[in-house]
Every structure is written in C-alpha cells, then in structure tokens.
Scaffold this active site. Sequence first.
Site, mmCIF file in Angstrom:
data_model
loop_
_atom_site.group_PDB
_atom_site.id
_atom_site.type_symbol
_atom_site.label_atom_id
_atom_site.label_comp_id
_atom_site.label_asym_id
_atom_site.label_seq_id
_atom_site.Cartn_x
_atom_site.Cartn_y
_atom_site.Cartn_z
ATOM 1 N N TRP A 138 0.836 -1.206 0.000
ATOM 2 C CA TRP A 138 0.000 0.000 0.000
ATOM 3 C C TRP A 138 0.869 1.253 0.000
ATOM 4 C CZ3 TRP A 138 -0.339 3.977 3.649
ATOM 5 C CH2 TRP A 138 -1.360 4.908 3.434
ATOM 6 N N HIS A 139 1.980 1.209 0.724
ATOM 7 C CA HIS A 139 2.836 2.381 0.793
ATOM 8 C C HIS A 139 3.495 2.696 -0.545
ATOM 9 C CE1 HIS A 139 2.517 2.085 5.215
ATOM 10 N NE2 HIS A 139 2.892 3.340 5.209
ATOM 11 N N GLY A 140 3.757 1.689 -1.357
ATOM 12 C CA GLY A 140 4.387 1.976 -2.632
ATOM 13 C C GLY A 140 4.420 0.766 -3.546
#
Length: 454
Positions: free
Chosen positions: A309-311
């Site tokens: 989700w972060h990247g």
Amino acid sequence: MLFQLPSFLIFFVVFAAGLLVMPRALRLNYVLLASLFFYAWWYPPFLAVLLGLILLGWAGSHLVARDRGWLALCVVAGLTPLLVFKYTDFILATLGDLTGLPLAHLGWPLPLGISFVTFSIVSMLIDVAKRRDVKAASLRDTALFVSFFPHLIAGPILRPAQLFPQLPNIRFDWAAFAPHLALFTVGMLKKVMIADPIAPFVDRAFSAADTTSGWEAAVATLGFVTQIYCDFSAYSDMAIALAGMLGVALPENFRSPYRATSITEVWQRWHMTLSLWLRDYLFRPLHARLQHVARYLSIVLTMVLSGLWHGAAWTFVIWGLVLGCIMALEGMTGYSRTARMAKGPARWGFIALALVVWTFTVVLFRAPDLGAAIDIYAGMLGLRGWGDWPAGATQVVVLTAVVLLFHHLDQVPRILAAAARVPAALAVPVLLAITIACALIAAGRPESFYYFDF
C-alpha cells in the site's frame, strides 16, 4: 495547496470568514465546495477521479445497506481506481522482467490522496454492511466524509462513525481556535524547521547511494528517520488542528512512536489510523481464517500488504515482509509484552533497540530500488570506508537530537492541554507570528509532504 504555504493560509482565512457568515442551512454545502476546490487546486482533471470515487462510495453504501451480498463487488470496485493508477505499471514491469517482453507502461501520475480516499470508502462500505450503528448517508454527506479538506490528502484515515455524527456541528469554533492554532504551529515547525532542512541531505545520499561513504549513509538514514516522522506527523497535527477549529475532532495519528519498546509497539503508535484500519479490515479477517493453521502468518501478510500500500515497488514489499516477520517473532516469543512491561534502564534498552531496528528497516522504505538499499547498507557498515564528516551532517544530527529530546511531549492531547492553559490573548499573536514566519520561509523552498506520494 500545501498547508505550510501562504496560499493555504489565505485560503483558510477566506474560507473561515465565509463560514462565519454562512447560514447554518448552507454550511455543509459550503464546506463541500471549499473541499472540492482545495483538491482541484493541485490538478483540476483529477477532480473527476475524486467525484467518481464519491459516487461509487455513495451508490455502493446504499447497495450494501439493502443487501450485504453486494459488499465484495462494491469493495473491488472501490479498490479498482487505486489498483489501476498505482499498481498497473508495477505489475507490467514485473511481468516484463519475468518474461523478457517489452510491455508498455501507462505512465499515469498518481492522483493525490487516492490511497487515503480509497481506504475511507472501503471502511464506509464495510461498516454500512456490517455495523448497525452506521447507516448509508446522503450523497452530500458521503462527499463530505471523503473530501473534507483537512484530512483529504494524507489522513488521518477516517471511519464513518467518526465523522458523520459531527457533520451537523461544523462551524468556526472560536473557543477551540487558540489551542488548535498551537497544534497547527507545532506542525508548521516540525515540517518547515526540521523535516524540510533535513530532506536535501537525505535526497543527495540516497540518489547517489553507490558512492556514499559510511558517515553519509549513516547520517542520511538517521536523517530520514527524523524527516519521515516530522513530515508526516506534522501533516497529521495540522489536519487535526484545522478540523478542530471547525468543531470536528479527528483521531490522533501519532503517539511518540520513537519511545516504543518494540516494533509491534511502534506500529501501535505510528500512523495509528492506518494501523487500526489494517487491524480491523485486514488482520482480523485473515487471523480468523489462519489462526488454526499458521497463527502468526496473518501478521506477516498484513504487513506485506501494508508495504505494498505504501508503494508499488519491491522495496516496499520487502520492507513490509521484514517488519511482519519481526512482529510475528515478537509475538511468538512474548518479546513485545516483556519489552512493554520493562521499567528503568531495561526499558530504555528496549526503546533503543526498537529505534535501531526501525532505522535499519527504513532504508528499504526510502531507497528508490533494491540496489540503492544494498548500497546504503554497505555504506552504513563501512564497507566503502567512513570518509570525512559530510557537510550538513551536523545539522541533521542536531535536529534529530532535538526531536528525540522532546519526543515524549509530541502528542496531540498534551499539546492541546498545554496550549489551553495559556491565555488566548497572549498565545494567539505569538502563534500567528510563528506560523506566518514559517509560511514565508516555506514559500522560498516549497516541499511537498512526503506521504502525498502514497
């Protein structure tokens, strides 16, 4: 509009003045229009994406309210824009590497805040379907829940039960203005006077990771630990402060995470609204299915998905995997509970160890690719020599020391309580002067908030 720039301060003053004279019956419509204007300021065409997500959330919530059988389809539909914009090129690049085929990439820019908007919509769909106290809302209220400008771009991530009941009470709250202005000013100082000055040193080191000396790699990693905290917690402080001035209480997002005694506790104090979202909507359903087969696998899977989700990069996947494995190990051995219960020097030892482990893991978070991460690790281990003390490194170390020294005080309730004890007539002029000075400094070197890229 960046919160720390004069353009936003002008926007908020004009918005607040309009809110003060706006008839009560029109206030929510006014706030909604201002929020959509705030979002469109960045890149007007992406307003269509936001409006599409709002319509999808509104229609989906009414569908699942009538029949829970629609929930899976509506959640998939809500996730689709995020998957298309954020992960299509990552998937195509991975397939190209595996097959050797020259697959074309979309190259689309990521709409600001799409991850946070998506999580808000998914929580609304699930809560409407499964909780009796959460009802499907009107189109206007759904739009406000999603687009309320203080939290729109980078959170805190909201649940329907946290915002819908507060919507009728939105107004400019004079009684709350002074303490929340203090919280906003703290956010300004962390962003403009700490995070932004550290950023150039970190950027230089990670962009030339293969040539960094030991000192450069070590100080840059330490600097990023400080930068990412001061940058993201600053946004959260400012968002909570702005909402508080409007009579809306947003949930706390950071609680002195660098005083945690384990990595498990770090995630109970860091980006708390994301951690709770992952716990309620991902970990618990996974754990219910996996606890009899592999009890701690749900923690690992949750953190891997958190990393993704972060990247959209393998560095983030590995970062999540490493953290998940550490947290699973802490749970299996009882380490996190032992560390939390420790007192005196032993507690400080656990805190120091947690901070060291966190510092090493953030290299994967910050590095542009795995090769750069390996180069930074090699530098930190002195494999290329330590070299001379780098220019700018002293500033990074000093700012980090200041942050750690006052870290236990950097909590929203403490800041609001302390500010409430100072007479508003004395506090407000000083706070406004500091805020305006920071805005003028930021105008000369405008830096986006780090989490805008997520």
